[in-house]
Scaffold this active site. Sequence first.
Site, PDB file in Angstrom:
ATOM      1  N   GLU A  27       0.852  -1.194   0.000  1.00  0.00           N
ATOM      2  CA  GLU A  27       0.000   0.000   0.000  1.00  0.00           C
ATOM      3  C   GLU A  27       0.886   1.243   0.000  1.00  0.00           C
ATOM      4  O   GLU A  27       1.994   1.238   0.567  1.00  0.00           O
ATOM      5  CB  GLU A  27      -0.902   0.003   1.251  1.00  0.00           C
ATOM      6  CG  GLU A  27      -1.750   1.272   1.361  1.00  0.00           C
ATOM      7  CD  GLU A  27      -2.854   1.209   2.418  1.00  0.00           C
ATOM      8  OE1 GLU A  27      -2.929   0.208   3.161  1.00  0.00           O
ATOM      9  OE2 GLU A  27      -3.639   2.177   2.484  1.00  0.00           O
ATOM     10  N   ASN A  72      -6.698   1.776   2.751  1.00  0.00           N
ATOM     11  CA  ASN A  72      -7.377   3.065   2.915  1.00  0.00           C
ATOM     12  C   ASN A  72      -6.937   4.064   1.850  1.00  0.00           C
ATOM     13  O   ASN A  72      -7.709   4.924   1.429  1.00  0.00           O
ATOM     14  CB  ASN A  72      -7.092   3.644   4.307  1.00  0.00           C
ATOM     15  CG  ASN A  72      -7.667   2.771   5.412  1.00  0.00           C
ATOM     16  OD1 ASN A  72      -8.518   1.923   5.177  1.00  0.00           O
ATOM     17  ND2 ASN A  72      -7.188   2.972   6.632  1.00  0.00           N
ATOM     18  N   ASN A 172     -12.242  -0.620  -0.844  1.00  0.00           N
ATOM     19  CA  ASN A 172     -11.612  -1.105   0.385  1.00  0.00           C
ATOM     20  C   ASN A 172     -12.370  -0.634   1.617  1.00  0.00           C
ATOM     21  O   ASN A 172     -12.642   0.570   1.756  1.00  0.00           O
ATOM     22  CB  ASN A 172     -10.167  -0.575   0.470  1.00  0.00           C
ATOM     23  CG  ASN A 172      -9.480  -0.971   1.769  1.00  0.00           C
ATOM     24  OD1 ASN A 172      -9.133  -2.144   1.957  1.00  0.00           O
ATOM     25  ND2 ASN A 172      -9.284  -0.023   2.675  1.00  0.00           N
ATOM     26  N   GLU A 173     -12.727  -1.563   2.472  1.00  0.00           N
ATOM     27  CA  GLU A 173     -13.280  -1.259   3.815  1.00  0.00           C
ATOM     28  C   GLU A 173     -14.268  -0.085   3.810  1.00  0.00           C
ATOM     29  O   GLU A 173     -14.160   0.825   4.640  1.00  0.00           O
ATOM     30  CB  GLU A 173     -12.143  -0.970   4.804  1.00  0.00           C
ATOM     31  CG  GLU A 173     -11.299  -2.178   5.101  1.00  0.00           C
ATOM     32  CD  GLU A 173     -10.317  -1.991   6.270  1.00  0.00           C
ATOM     33  OE1 GLU A 173     -10.165  -0.858   6.769  1.00  0.00           O
ATOM     34  OE2 GLU A 173      -9.718  -2.991   6.685  1.00  0.00           O
ATOM     35  N   TYR A 244      -7.000  -7.966  12.224  1.00  0.00           N
ATOM     36  CA  TYR A 244      -5.696  -7.712  12.838  1.00  0.00           C
ATOM     37  C   TYR A 244      -5.811  -8.058  14.315  1.00  0.00           C
ATOM     38  O   TYR A 244      -6.841  -7.788  14.931  1.00  0.00           O
ATOM     39  CB  TYR A 244      -5.313  -6.233  12.702  1.00  0.00           C
ATOM     40  CG  TYR A 244      -5.073  -5.820  11.266  1.00  0.00           C
ATOM     41  CD1 TYR A 244      -3.860  -6.101  10.638  1.00  0.00           C
ATOM     42  CD2 TYR A 244      -6.053  -5.150  10.532  1.00  0.00           C
ATOM     43  CE1 TYR A 244      -3.631  -5.725   9.318  1.00  0.00           C
ATOM     44  CE2 TYR A 244      -5.824  -4.775   9.214  1.00  0.00           C
ATOM     45  CZ  TYR A 244      -4.617  -5.067   8.613  1.00  0.00           C
ATOM     46  OH  TYR A 244      -4.394  -4.696   7.310  1.00  0.00           O
ATOM     47  N   GLU A 292      -6.581  -8.878   4.031  1.00  0.00           N
ATOM     48  CA  GLU A 292      -5.748  -8.196   5.038  1.00  0.00           C
ATOM     49  C   GLU A 292      -5.809  -9.009   6.323  1.00  0.00           C
ATOM     50  O   GLU A 292      -6.895  -9.204   6.881  1.00  0.00           O
ATOM     51  CB  GLU A 292      -6.243  -6.770   5.320  1.00  0.00           C
ATOM     52  CG  GLU A 292      -5.932  -5.781   4.225  1.00  0.00           C
ATOM     53  CD  GLU A 292      -6.276  -4.347   4.605  1.00  0.00           C
ATOM     54  OE1 GLU A 292      -6.148  -3.975   5.794  1.00  0.00           O
ATOM     55  OE2 GLU A 292      -6.694  -3.612   3.696  1.00  0.00           O
ATOM     56  N   GLN A 350       1.404  -5.945   5.883  1.00  0.00           N
ATOM     57  CA  GLN A 350       1.745  -5.667   4.508  1.00  0.00           C
ATOM     58  C   GLN A 350       3.108  -6.289   4.202  1.00  0.00           C
ATOM     59  O   GLN A 350       3.593  -7.044   5.032  1.00  0.00           O
ATOM     60  CB  GLN A 350       1.741  -4.156   4.292  1.00  0.00           C
ATOM     61  CG  GLN A 350       0.343  -3.559   4.571  1.00  0.00           C
ATOM     62  CD  GLN A 350       0.164  -2.108   4.147  1.00  0.00           C
ATOM     63  OE1 GLN A 350       1.071  -1.470   3.650  1.00  0.00           O
ATOM     64  NE2 GLN A 350      -1.042  -1.568   4.360  1.00  0.00           N
TER      65      GLN A 350
HETATM   66  O1  AHR Z   1      -3.140  -2.374   6.364  1.00  0.00           O
HETATM   67  C1  AHR Z   1      -3.331  -1.132   6.973  1.00  0.00           C
HETATM   68  C2  AHR Z   1      -4.744  -0.616   6.832  1.00  0.00           C
HETATM   69  O2  AHR Z   1      -5.614  -1.427   7.573  1.00  0.00           O
HETATM   70  C3  AHR Z   1      -5.336  -0.639   5.457  1.00  0.00           C
HETATM   71  O3  AHR Z   1      -5.007   0.488   4.716  1.00  0.00           O
HETATM   72  C4  AHR Z   1      -6.804  -0.682   5.713  1.00  0.00           C
HETATM   73  O4  AHR Z   1      -7.511  -1.307   4.681  1.00  0.00           O
HETATM   74  C5  AHR Z   1      -6.918  -1.390   7.051  1.00  0.00           C
HETATM   75  O5  AHR Z   1      -7.751  -0.724   7.923  1.00  0.00           O
END
Ligand code: AHR
Length: 503
Positions: A27, A72, A172-173, A244, A292, A350
């Site tokens: 990213e 993002n 995305n999201e 995460y 992710e 990432q």
């Molecule tokens: O990976 C970091 C961020 O986490 C990404 O940009 C977003 O999609 C997620 O919230």
Amino acid sequence: MRTAQLTIDPAFAIGPADRRLFGSFVEHLGRCVYGGVFEPGHPTADDHGFRADVLDMTRELGVSVVRYPGGNFVSGYRWEDGVGPVADRPRRLDLAWKTIETNAFGLHEFMTWAEQARVEPMMAVNLGTRGVQEACDLLEYANHPGGTALSDLRRKHGAERPYGVRLWCLGNELDGPWQVGHKTADEYGRLAAETARAMKLIDPSVSLVACGSSGRGMPTFASWEATVLEHTYEHVDYVSAHTYYDPSDGDRASMLASAVDMDHFINEVVATADHVAAKLRQRRKLKISFDEWNVWYQSRLQADLDQRGWVEAPALIEDTYTAVDAVVVGDLLLTLLRHADRVGVACQAQLANVIAPIRTRTGGPAWRQSIFHPFALTARYARGSVLRTEPVGPTYETKRHGEVPVLDSVAVHDEERGELTVFAVNRDSTDLELRLDLRGLPGLSAGSHLTLAAGDDPSATNTEAEPDRVTPRTITPPTVDGGRCTVRLPAISWNVLRFTTRP
Ligand code: AHR
């Protein structure tokens, strides 16, 4: 010592271990691109400005797919800014990460890098501030052979042949209030369906990913998926999932059981997708793109963002991973493999510097974080058919996930090569004796036992000064006797047990 048992039988096949499960993510965030994969002037940089040390490590990591350019970031991105002569590219404010984007790295640079890294590109289109037209323009620019304004522009910019990108994320999201262009499920679902329909008119061979929730803990989780899929089911191939796990509260017992949460998450997304399929009379089963996932000390993010004004490529979210984090990452990979029948793509977020297995110093060396190792070994050895294992063993209590098993495991059988690999995690802080029943696979003999053991020094990390402090080590190989085998899994460890029928 506590004991656990595992019976492995090739009859319990889940599905093939798809290479796309070993994806990663680049990213425009912090130093992932600038100072990570791309650093003109770096001693190892090639003519394109790609760091050779990072390229070498990417190949060593065994990454199959790389998602780009966000995240993002994509929700405010104009892809046109990143093509054409570099000197003419605009500098822009990136609102997602409060950063100045120079656009020195864009689509062509990414595609050239992906080719050198030997990875499949997975592109995301902006459905935050943009819509159907801009997504179609990008697809036409990238994939149409020629003879139209946009495809000829690509050729003029040096790419005679179309890029042929197969995997595309529809935004995305967009469920997240932090997202630029955040939408309700109905707003996003309608937009994603229309974008998907138009994109498939341009190139019917593309596979499309609709945005699922940005986390299982989102208040709209599951209802978001249900609504979005009611709009998009017939037009898309995947629904995304993101997760995460944050170790910041120090609750190690819960952290070590993060894979249990990921397992529930996958089951719930599958159940929701199947519910929509039933409602819409759709027979085709949708797959998940888990695009992710990782360990992320997320509570440190706000401080990072608050500390500065508008700058280029700041050091953002550069988490340093411990030995325990590596065990957790290894365990999350087991969960993805165990769902090989319904998870078709997965990207660790990432690749470089930003919550990443590869860390660099701008102008300096690159090194492998602790989490690099379980990823690289799983990508290398998880080849063949994933087998269901039903562990029997002790459990323990956690604050976040309730009662969880001490042992987690999955097996992968490569019938052609006559190899069996058992991945096993001991979440306990004492050694665990593992008794394997391999009688379903006659003729297997002793292989090797690699372990990444965190028990002795759970907070050990790899740093520029000590890049190999946390690495897997080989221990006494297992011996098979009458189809049975006993091994010792060290305290808090991630393990690879390899067996072969070859002499
Ligand atoms: O990976 C970091 C961020 O986490 C990404 O940009 C977003 O999609 C997620 O919230």
